[in-house]
Design an enzyme around this catalytic site. Structure first.
Site, PDB file in Angstrom:
ATOM      1  N   TYR A 164      61.082  14.819  12.912  1.00  0.00           N
ATOM      2  CA  TYR A 164      61.844  16.227  12.293  1.00  0.00           C
ATOM      3  C   TYR A 164      61.022  16.789  11.412  1.00  0.00           C
ATOM      4  O   TYR A 164      60.167  15.986  10.689  1.00  0.00           O
ATOM      5  CB  TYR A 164      63.168  15.825  11.642  1.00  0.00           C
ATOM      6  N   CYS A 165      61.396  18.009  10.886  1.00  0.00           N
ATOM      7  CA  CYS A 165      60.680  18.691   9.898  1.00  0.00           C
ATOM      8  C   CYS A 165      61.599  19.487   9.122  1.00  0.00           C
ATOM      9  O   CYS A 165      62.933  19.005   9.078  1.00  0.00           O
ATOM     10  CB  CYS A 165      59.574  19.518  10.313  1.00  0.00           C
ATOM     11  N   TRP A 166      61.353  20.539   8.464  1.00  0.00           N
ATOM     12  CA  TRP A 166      62.380  21.351   7.711  1.00  0.00           C
ATOM     13  C   TRP A 166      63.281  22.020   8.557  1.00  0.00           C
ATOM     14  O   TRP A 166      64.614  21.866   8.407  1.00  0.00           O
ATOM     15  CB  TRP A 166      61.511  22.469   6.995  1.00  0.00           C
ATOM     16  N   SER A 179      57.339  19.500  13.110  1.00  0.00           N
ATOM     17  CA  SER A 179      57.820  18.601  13.902  1.00  0.00           C
ATOM     18  C   SER A 179      57.629  18.679  15.564  1.00  0.00           C
ATOM     19  O   SER A 179      57.158  17.654  16.110  1.00  0.00           O
ATOM     20  CB  SER A 179      58.929  18.157  13.813  1.00  0.00           C
ATOM     21  N   TYR A 234      65.608  18.874   8.993  1.00  0.00           N
ATOM     22  CA  TYR A 234      66.371  18.523   7.853  1.00  0.00           C
ATOM     23  C   TYR A 234      67.399  19.232   7.495  1.00  0.00           C
ATOM     24  O   TYR A 234      68.799  18.799   6.964  1.00  0.00           O
ATOM     25  CB  TYR A 234      65.351  18.705   6.579  1.00  0.00           C
TER      26      TYR A 234
END
Length: 351
Positions: A96-98, A104, A125
């Site tokens: 995952y990323c933001w 991601s 996130y």
């Protein structure tokens, strides 16, 4: 191998089934909060992220994407070489990323191309954070709590630790907040987590508990240090039955001298922390405490802090916020010894 995209609720329900949870955000973002157990494989580090952002605003989005692509490719290659060369074909990470977008997505694409079954958190996130906030409004209401109450230094935290070792369900908010609950409670050199990370820790602890068994928790205020306890949780706890824990004054002083030994060793840090009490106690009183501590009288200062400051405040707060203390489930008296604490733990376990 196709990438498996998961909504936040599904990903969190399966969180313990992944072989790794990989956060592709920058180290600064990761430090603020992350999924439980996540490791950080930043697609861009903090400096690189700032550079790409500046290029995007001052030059053009196209130039920013070119620069970002080079940096991301190098970083992903380094992560794979450092972290993934020993992983078997069956390894299944969650990435995952933001927002669940390019950072991601790039990492997931490379890992998937190698042949691993990669899961991607849709919404990143941000989606996780929304799910945690929603869960903290409902999850605390699933449990029945037993609240250990006692004045400062009575050994509540030690009792919780002993109960946890015996297999009882314990929610230790001070441990999760990395704070011991008073103006002296912040351990030097060991900062508290962010508010978001604290809430993630509370959610992670609650989701592992069984609703069919009582949860033992300490009587806390609405804040542990600088961190706010989730409203639904503190409301539920304050309406719950109480267990009174009592320890004689001199034994309480000795316990605090042991638990706060870093202040015993570092008088100036202790005196600096006492400055926070000037508004409540006045300059004359605090100056006297500091002078006494510098003269080697830390034990006497601790005793006076308990008798003249902490005990009256605690009793007022308990009477106002914990109605169950008027008729506690049990009153446990112990003497500061290990055997006595074990006896108190057995009595609570038998309730």
């Amino acid at each position: 191998m196709p990438i498996v995209k998961l909504a936040a609720t599904e990903a969190l329900a399966r969180l313990d089934t992944f072989d790794a949870v990989i956060d592709a955000r920058s180290p600064a973002e990761f430090a603020l909060d992350r999924l439980p157990g996540a490791c950080n494989w930043p697609s861009l580090d903090d400096e690189q992220r700032a550079l790409v952002g500046t290029t995007y605003k001052q030059v053009s989005p196209f130039e920013a994407r070119k620069r970002g692509a080079v940096l991301v490719a190098r970083n992903i290659a380094a992560h794979v070489e450092r972290e993934a060369m020993d992983k078997p074909r069956e390894w299944q990470p969650l990435v995952y990323c933001w927002r669940g977008g390019q950072r991601s997505g790039a990492l997931a694409t490379v890992l998937s191309s190698i042949g691993w079954r990669v899961h991607l958190l849709e919404g990143g996130y941000q989606a996780f954070r929304r799910a945690v906030v929603a869960a903290l409004e409902e999850l605390p209401t699933r449990f029945e709590y037993r609240v250990v109450c006692g004045v400062t230094g009575s050994g509540k935290s030690r009792l919780l630790q002993r109960l946890a070792a015996r297999g009882a369900q314990v929610l230790d908010l001070e441990m999760l907040a990395n704070h011991r609950g008073s103006v002296l409670g912040l351990v030097p050199g060991s900062p508290q987590p962010s508010q978001k990370q604290f809430e993630t820790r509370v959610w992670d602890a609650l989701r592992r508990l069984e609703p069919a068994r009582p949860v033992i928790v300490e009587s806390e205020s609405k804040k542990v240090g600088d961190l706010r306890v989730p409203e639904a949780l503190i409301t539920r706890v304050r309406a719950s039955p109480c267990i009174r824990l009592e320890l004689p004054l001199e034994a309480r002083v000795e316990l605090l001298m042991q638990d706060y030994d870093f202040f015993v060793r570092d008088t100036e840090t202790f005196c600096a922390r006492l400055d926070a009490l000037r508004v409540l106690r006045g300059h004359e009183v605090v100056d006297a405490w500091q002078a006494q501590a510098r003269a080697g009288g830390t034990r006497e200062v601790v005793r006076d802090l308990l008798v003249s400051h902490y005990d009256p405040i605690y009793r007022q707060s308990m009477a106002r916020n914990f109605a169950g203390l008027e008729a506690p489930l049990a009153t446990l008296e112990w003497d500061g010894s290990d055997a006595s604490l074990e006896s108190a733990a057995r009595r609570i376990a038998a309730l």
